[in-house]
Design an enzyme around this catalytic site. Structure first.
Site, PDB file in Angstrom:
ATOM      1  N   ASN A   1     -26.414  10.082   6.821  1.00  0.00           N
ATOM      2  CA  ASN A   1     -25.648  10.026   8.059  1.00  0.00           C
ATOM      3  C   ASN A   1     -24.365  10.833   7.930  1.00  0.00           C
ATOM      4  O   ASN A   1     -23.808  10.937   6.831  1.00  0.00           O
ATOM      5  CB  ASN A   1     -25.240   8.579   8.397  1.00  0.00           C
ATOM      6  CG  ASN A   1     -26.416   7.668   8.650  1.00  0.00           C
ATOM      7  OD1 ASN A   1     -27.398   8.048   9.275  1.00  0.00           O
ATOM      8  ND2 ASN A   1     -26.323   6.439   8.145  1.00  0.00           N
ATOM      9  N   MET A   2     -23.890  11.339   9.060  1.00  0.00           N
ATOM     10  CA  MET A   2     -22.525  11.832   9.087  1.00  0.00           C
ATOM     11  C   MET A   2     -21.650  10.680   9.557  1.00  0.00           C
ATOM     12  O   MET A   2     -21.909  10.091  10.606  1.00  0.00           O
ATOM     13  CB  MET A   2     -22.380  13.022  10.039  1.00  0.00           C
ATOM     14  CG  MET A   2     -20.966  13.604  10.059  1.00  0.00           C
ATOM     15  SD  MET A   2     -20.386  14.193   8.432  1.00  0.00           S
ATOM     16  CE  MET A   2     -21.332  15.722   8.272  1.00  0.00           C
TER      17      MET A   2
ATOM     18  N   GLY B   1     -24.292   7.767   4.737  1.00  0.00           N
ATOM     19  CA  GLY B   1     -25.653   7.239   4.738  1.00  0.00           C
ATOM     20  C   GLY B   1     -25.890   6.580   3.397  1.00  0.00           C
ATOM     21  O   GLY B   1     -25.619   7.172   2.343  1.00  0.00           O
TER      22      GLY B   1
ATOM     23  N   GLY C   1     -28.451   5.900   1.589  1.00  0.00           N
ATOM     24  CA  GLY C   1     -29.319   6.603   0.649  1.00  0.00           C
ATOM     25  C   GLY C   1     -28.638   7.801   0.025  1.00  0.00           C
ATOM     26  O   GLY C   1     -28.634   7.973  -1.203  1.00  0.00           O
TER      27      GLY C   1
ATOM     28  N   GLU D   1     -31.913   1.388   5.979  1.00  0.00           N
ATOM     29  CA  GLU D   1     -31.511   2.225   7.108  1.00  0.00           C
ATOM     30  C   GLU D   1     -32.622   3.184   7.515  1.00  0.00           C
ATOM     31  O   GLU D   1     -32.411   4.075   8.332  1.00  0.00           O
ATOM     32  CB  GLU D   1     -30.227   2.993   6.781  1.00  0.00           C
ATOM     33  CG  GLU D   1     -29.002   2.095   6.713  1.00  0.00           C
ATOM     34  CD  GLU D   1     -27.706   2.842   6.462  1.00  0.00           C
ATOM     35  OE1 GLU D   1     -26.644   2.276   6.741  1.00  0.00           O
ATOM     36  OE2 GLU D   1     -27.758   3.996   5.975  1.00  0.00           O
TER      37      GLU D   1
ATOM     38  N   LYS E   1     -14.144 -10.041  -5.850  1.00  0.00           N
ATOM     39  CA  LYS E   1     -14.419 -11.134  -6.798  1.00  0.00           C
ATOM     40  C   LYS E   1     -15.506 -10.776  -7.802  1.00  0.00           C
ATOM     41  O   LYS E   1     -15.832 -11.575  -8.682  1.00  0.00           O
ATOM     42  CB  LYS E   1     -14.806 -12.401  -6.030  1.00  0.00           C
ATOM     43  CG  LYS E   1     -13.687 -12.931  -5.134  1.00  0.00           C
ATOM     44  CD  LYS E   1     -14.044 -14.255  -4.493  1.00  0.00           C
ATOM     45  CE  LYS E   1     -15.145 -14.114  -3.447  1.00  0.00           C
ATOM     46  NZ  LYS E   1     -14.713 -13.362  -2.259  1.00  0.00           N
TER      47      LYS E   1
ATOM     48  N   ASP F   1     -10.209   1.681   1.147  1.00  0.00           N
ATOM     49  CA  ASP F   1     -11.357   1.683   2.053  1.00  0.00           C
ATOM     50  C   ASP F   1     -12.578   1.245   1.244  1.00  0.00           C
ATOM     51  O   ASP F   1     -12.919   1.876   0.245  1.00  0.00           O
ATOM     52  CB  ASP F   1     -11.552   3.091   2.637  1.00  0.00           C
ATOM     53  CG  ASP F   1     -12.777   3.221   3.537  1.00  0.00           C
ATOM     54  OD1 ASP F   1     -13.389   2.184   3.878  1.00  0.00           O
ATOM     55  OD2 ASP F   1     -13.134   4.365   3.894  1.00  0.00           O
TER      56      ASP F   1
ATOM     57  N   ALA G   1     -18.786   2.507   1.054  1.00  0.00           N
ATOM     58  CA  ALA G   1     -19.572   3.081  -0.054  1.00  0.00           C
ATOM     59  C   ALA G   1     -19.293   2.431  -1.406  1.00  0.00           C
ATOM     60  O   ALA G   1     -19.907   2.826  -2.407  1.00  0.00           O
ATOM     61  CB  ALA G   1     -19.396   4.601  -0.159  1.00  0.00           C
ATOM     62  N   ALA G   2     -18.417   1.433  -1.466  1.00  0.00           N
ATOM     63  CA  ALA G   2     -18.188   0.765  -2.751  1.00  0.00           C
ATOM     64  C   ALA G   2     -19.465   0.095  -3.247  1.00  0.00           C
ATOM     65  O   ALA G   2     -19.791   0.144  -4.439  1.00  0.00           O
ATOM     66  CB  ALA G   2     -17.059  -0.256  -2.623  1.00  0.00           C
ATOM     67  N   GLY G   3     -20.195  -0.528  -2.336  1.00  0.00           N
ATOM     68  CA  GLY G   3     -21.471  -1.134  -2.705  1.00  0.00           C
ATOM     69  C   GLY G   3     -22.497  -0.115  -3.144  1.00  0.00           C
ATOM     70  O   GLY G   3     -23.314  -0.367  -4.040  1.00  0.00           O
ATOM     71  N   ASP G   4     -22.461   1.073  -2.521  1.00  0.00           N
ATOM     72  CA  ASP G   4     -23.389   2.140  -2.908  1.00  0.00           C
ATOM     73  C   ASP G   4     -23.068   2.643  -4.316  1.00  0.00           C
ATOM     74  O   ASP G   4     -23.967   2.920  -5.112  1.00  0.00           O
ATOM     75  CB  ASP G   4     -23.307   3.296  -1.909  1.00  0.00           C
ATOM     76  CG  ASP G   4     -23.733   2.884  -0.517  1.00  0.00           C
ATOM     77  OD1 ASP G   4     -24.611   2.012  -0.400  1.00  0.00           O
ATOM     78  OD2 ASP G   4     -23.194   3.429   0.457  1.00  0.00           O
TER      79      ASP G   4
ATOM     80  N   ASN H   1     -19.492  -2.375 -11.615  1.00  0.00           N
ATOM     81  CA  ASN H   1     -18.277  -2.937 -11.033  1.00  0.00           C
ATOM     82  C   ASN H   1     -17.138  -1.918 -11.043  1.00  0.00           C
ATOM     83  O   ASN H   1     -16.369  -1.806 -10.084  1.00  0.00           O
ATOM     84  CB  ASN H   1     -17.849  -4.192 -11.792  1.00  0.00           C
ATOM     85  CG  ASN H   1     -18.416  -5.467 -11.205  1.00  0.00           C
ATOM     86  OD1 ASN H   1     -18.831  -5.507 -10.054  1.00  0.00           O
ATOM     87  ND2 ASN H   1     -18.449  -6.518 -12.009  1.00  0.00           N
TER      88      ASN H   1
END
Length: 311
Positions: A10-11, A38, A40, A139, A223, A245, A248-251, A275
């Site tokens: 995605n953009m 995005g 992926g 997605e 946490k 921000d 994308a931290a989870g990515d 982590n």
């Protein structure tokens, strides 16, 4: 060692806001930033920046955004041979507002991502069969995810699933996934368990195991992460950083875990490494623009005296 990421490109249209609008309310925001994203593509790029060999399977539109998304991956050493340009839809877009504490609100318009089909995946079975691991998100169409998991499982390829955005998943699918990476909201959507502390997180993780998941990495933001497998649970604390921000931290976490785990088959070290990657990503604005390099992650681990097994 090759890793295949199957998912969205995605953009991202990103704005900063002082406060998120309430229903019917209009608020002013900063100038718009256009940042490649995005889930992926984020995960594929993160794996590459962390030193992995990775291929991206997905679809973009035949538009300026699509060309930019594909070129950004390519210049960062992601194999885009199987990132197809599709004339039927525009490229996927994500509309992201970032609050003053770094939290975000995201709306995704899938565009060409919705055209990645099970038939596309079947045509690439040989590519998947040769991979060390396959990374997926939600997605793209669920039928496409299910076919990819079936093919990877058939060839004994490790499967890693980031269940975002959350939706109903069958036991058949979950049982073939080696590791699942929900955040608190996704875990609540999947299990119906409200998470507000570590004990409720354990309850949600236990429910996911009952639903067929083999190993759960429940992301708890600042946490840290709760790992669950059978009757075993362990909490891995996060890193203290100044959050800008969380996009994308989870990515980045997912990418860091996948790469480190596949390299060394060492669970605790892989989670600690992941982590650190996620924490660093939250210190910068945007999705792919915020992803850390391998050197940056190692520097943070060294600074915090976190020992992990790495080459």
């Amino acid at each position: 060692m090759s890793i295949v990421v199957i998912g969205s490109l995605n953009m991202d249209l990103v704005v900063n806001v002082e406060d998120f609008p309430k229903q019917g309310e209009t608020v002013l925001a900063s100038d718009t930033l256009f940042v490649p994203g995005g889930k992926g593509a984020n995960q594929a790029l993160a794996i590459s920046l962390l030193g992995g060999q990775v291929s991206m399977i997905g679809r973009v539109g035949q538009d300026a955004f699509g060309r930019a998304l594909k070129e950004n991956l390519q210049k960062n050493n992601v194999d885009v041979t199987y990132t197809y340009i599709d004339e039927r839809r525009n490229s996927g877009l994500a509309f992201i507002s970032v609050g003053k504490n770094g939290d975000n609100r995201i709306i995704v318009s899938p565009g060409a991502n919705s055209l990645l089909s099970p038939e596309d995946i079947e045509a690439l079975e040989e590519v998947i069969a040769k991979a060390k691991g396959v990374v997926l998100q939600l997605e793209i169409p669920l039928a496409t995810v299910e076919r990819a998991v079936e093919i990877a499982s058939k060839h004994n390829v490790k499967v890693f699933l980031d269940p975002a955005p959350a939706q109903v998943l069958s036991r058949s699918l979950l049982s073939k996934v080696d590791f699942i990476f929900p955040n608190e909201n996704e875990a609540m959507e999947l299990t119906g368990v409200e998470i507000y502390d570590l004990e409720t997180a354990k309850t949600a993780a236990a429910k996911l195991l009952e639903m067929g998941c083999q190993q759960v990495l429940l992301k708890l933001g600042a946490k840290g992460v709760l790992f669950a497998r059978e009757n075993y649970y362990h909490h891995f604390p996060g890193f203290e950083v100044e959050v800008v921000d969380t996009t994308a931290a989870g990515d980045a976490f997912c990418a860091g875990f996948v790469l480190s785990y596949l390299e060394h088959q060492e669970l605790a070290g892989a989670i600690t490494y992941a982590n650190a990657a996620g924490a660093l990503t939250s210190t910068r604005l945007g999705a792919q623009s915020s992803l850390p390099t391998r050197e940056e992650v190692l520097n943070l681990l060294d600074k915090c005296k976190k020992r992990v097994v790495l080459k």
